[in-house]
Design an enzyme around this catalytic site. Structure first.
Site, short mmCIF file in Angstrom:
data_model
loop_
_atom_site.label_atom_id
_atom_site.label_comp_id
_atom_site.label_asym_id
_atom_site.label_seq_id
_atom_site.Cartn_x
_atom_site.Cartn_y
_atom_site.Cartn_z
N ARG A 68 0.82 -1.22 0.00
CA ARG A 68 0.00 0.00 0.00
C ARG A 68 0.86 1.26 0.00
O ARG A 68 0.42 2.31 -0.48
CB ARG A 68 -0.98 -0.04 1.18
CG ARG A 68 -2.02 -1.15 1.00
CD ARG A 68 -3.00 -1.20 2.15
NE ARG A 68 -2.42 -1.72 3.37
CZ ARG A 68 -2.47 -2.99 3.76
NH1 ARG A 68 -3.08 -3.89 3.04
NH2 ARG A 68 -1.90 -3.37 4.89
N GLU A 105 5.22 -10.81 14.94
CA GLU A 105 4.65 -11.41 16.15
C GLU A 105 5.14 -12.87 16.27
O GLU A 105 5.53 -13.32 17.34
CB GLU A 105 3.13 -11.34 16.07
CG GLU A 105 2.49 -11.55 17.41
CD GLU A 105 0.98 -11.36 17.34
OE1 GLU A 105 0.49 -10.84 16.31
OE2 GLU A 105 0.33 -11.75 18.31
P1 AMP Z 1 3.81 -2.66 12.16
O1 AMP Z 1 5.08 -3.23 11.59
O2 AMP Z 1 3.31 -3.39 13.37
O3 AMP Z 1 3.91 -1.16 12.40
O4 AMP Z 1 2.67 -2.91 11.07
C1 AMP Z 1 2.56 -2.05 9.97
C2 AMP Z 1 2.27 -2.79 8.69
O5 AMP Z 1 1.25 -3.78 8.86
C3 AMP Z 1 1.78 -1.82 7.64
O6 AMP Z 1 2.35 -2.18 6.38
C4 AMP Z 1 0.28 -1.97 7.67
O7 AMP Z 1 -0.25 -1.88 6.38
C5 AMP Z 1 0.02 -3.34 8.30
N1 AMP Z 1 -0.95 -3.29 9.42
C6 AMP Z 1 -0.68 -3.50 10.75
N2 AMP Z 1 -1.78 -3.40 11.51
C7 AMP Z 1 -2.80 -3.10 10.67
C8 AMP Z 1 -4.20 -2.82 10.85
N3 AMP Z 1 -4.80 -2.84 12.06
N4 AMP Z 1 -4.93 -2.52 9.74
C9 AMP Z 1 -4.35 -2.48 8.52
N5 AMP Z 1 -3.04 -2.73 8.28
C10 AMP Z 1 -2.27 -3.03 9.34
#
Ligand code: AMP
Length: 185
Positions: A68, A105
């Protein structure tokens, strides 16, 4: 004529994002930006607001995180008249790459960039749709820094502040810009 922007009034963006409860697994509220991208006013506004602080700031590249971040980053790069570089999942880029592994995770993942995608000292902004724990974006920042880029900012439409991702990026010395925040995960 486009209406003037009033910094805090982002209800239009918030309303354009669809929330899918318990996707991809129970307890997660998935923030689906496909509805924002499909809404001409909201898409334009999100891009304009992400671009606004960086117009005339000497940015030469926008780096977008698969997938995205490619859509938003491409539009932002066009508007800033700068280049776009993709940060991709392992094995997708055809030329020589630099890579970084980061924790998820469960287990780890690897992201890559072409070695010649940015040069030393280039001023780059990083773009993705959402920051949650910041694991993905912090790996992307480290990859850009490994290539010698100056990461001027990391920009997201959505912040999930309870997960602390934006602070994690600020700790790497990179300012964070987000347009709207949602509670929870
Ligand atoms: P993080 O590495 O935990 O910051 O997760 C970010 C990545 O995971 C991004 O590329 C987001 O598009 C996706 N992502 C994580 N949580 C969500 C959520 N609740 N809704 C949509 N996309 C998410």
């Amino acid at each position: 004529m486009a209406a003037a922007y009033h910094g805090g009034d982002r209800a239009e963006l918030r309303e354009a994002i669809r929330t899918i409860q318990d996707y991809p697994k129970p307890g997660i509220a998935f923030r689906d930006i496909s509805t924002l991208l499909g809404n001409p006013r909201a898409f334009r506004r999100a891009v304009d607001e992400l671009v606004q602080p960086y117009a005339g700031a000497g940015i030469s590249k926008v780096a977008g995180i698969e997938a995205r971040g490619f859509i938003l980053g491409g539009a932002i790069a066009h508007q800033l008249s700068c280049g776009f570089v993709p940060i991709r999942k392992k094995g997708k880029l055809p030329h020589a790459t630099v890579s970084i592994s980061y924790s998820l995770e469960y287990g780890t993942d690897t992201m890559e960039m072409h070695v010649d995608a940015v040069s030393k000292g280039e001023r780059v902004i990083l773009v993705d749709d959402l920051i949650a724990t910041g694991g993905t974006a912090s790996a992307a920042v480290q990859l850009l820094q490994k290539l010698g880029a100056e990461v001027v900012a990391a920009c997201f439409v959505i912040d999930l502040p309870e997960l602390g991702g934006a602070d994690r990026i600020r700790e790497l010395g990179v300012p964070v810009r987000t347009l709207i925040a949602f509670d929870g995960h």
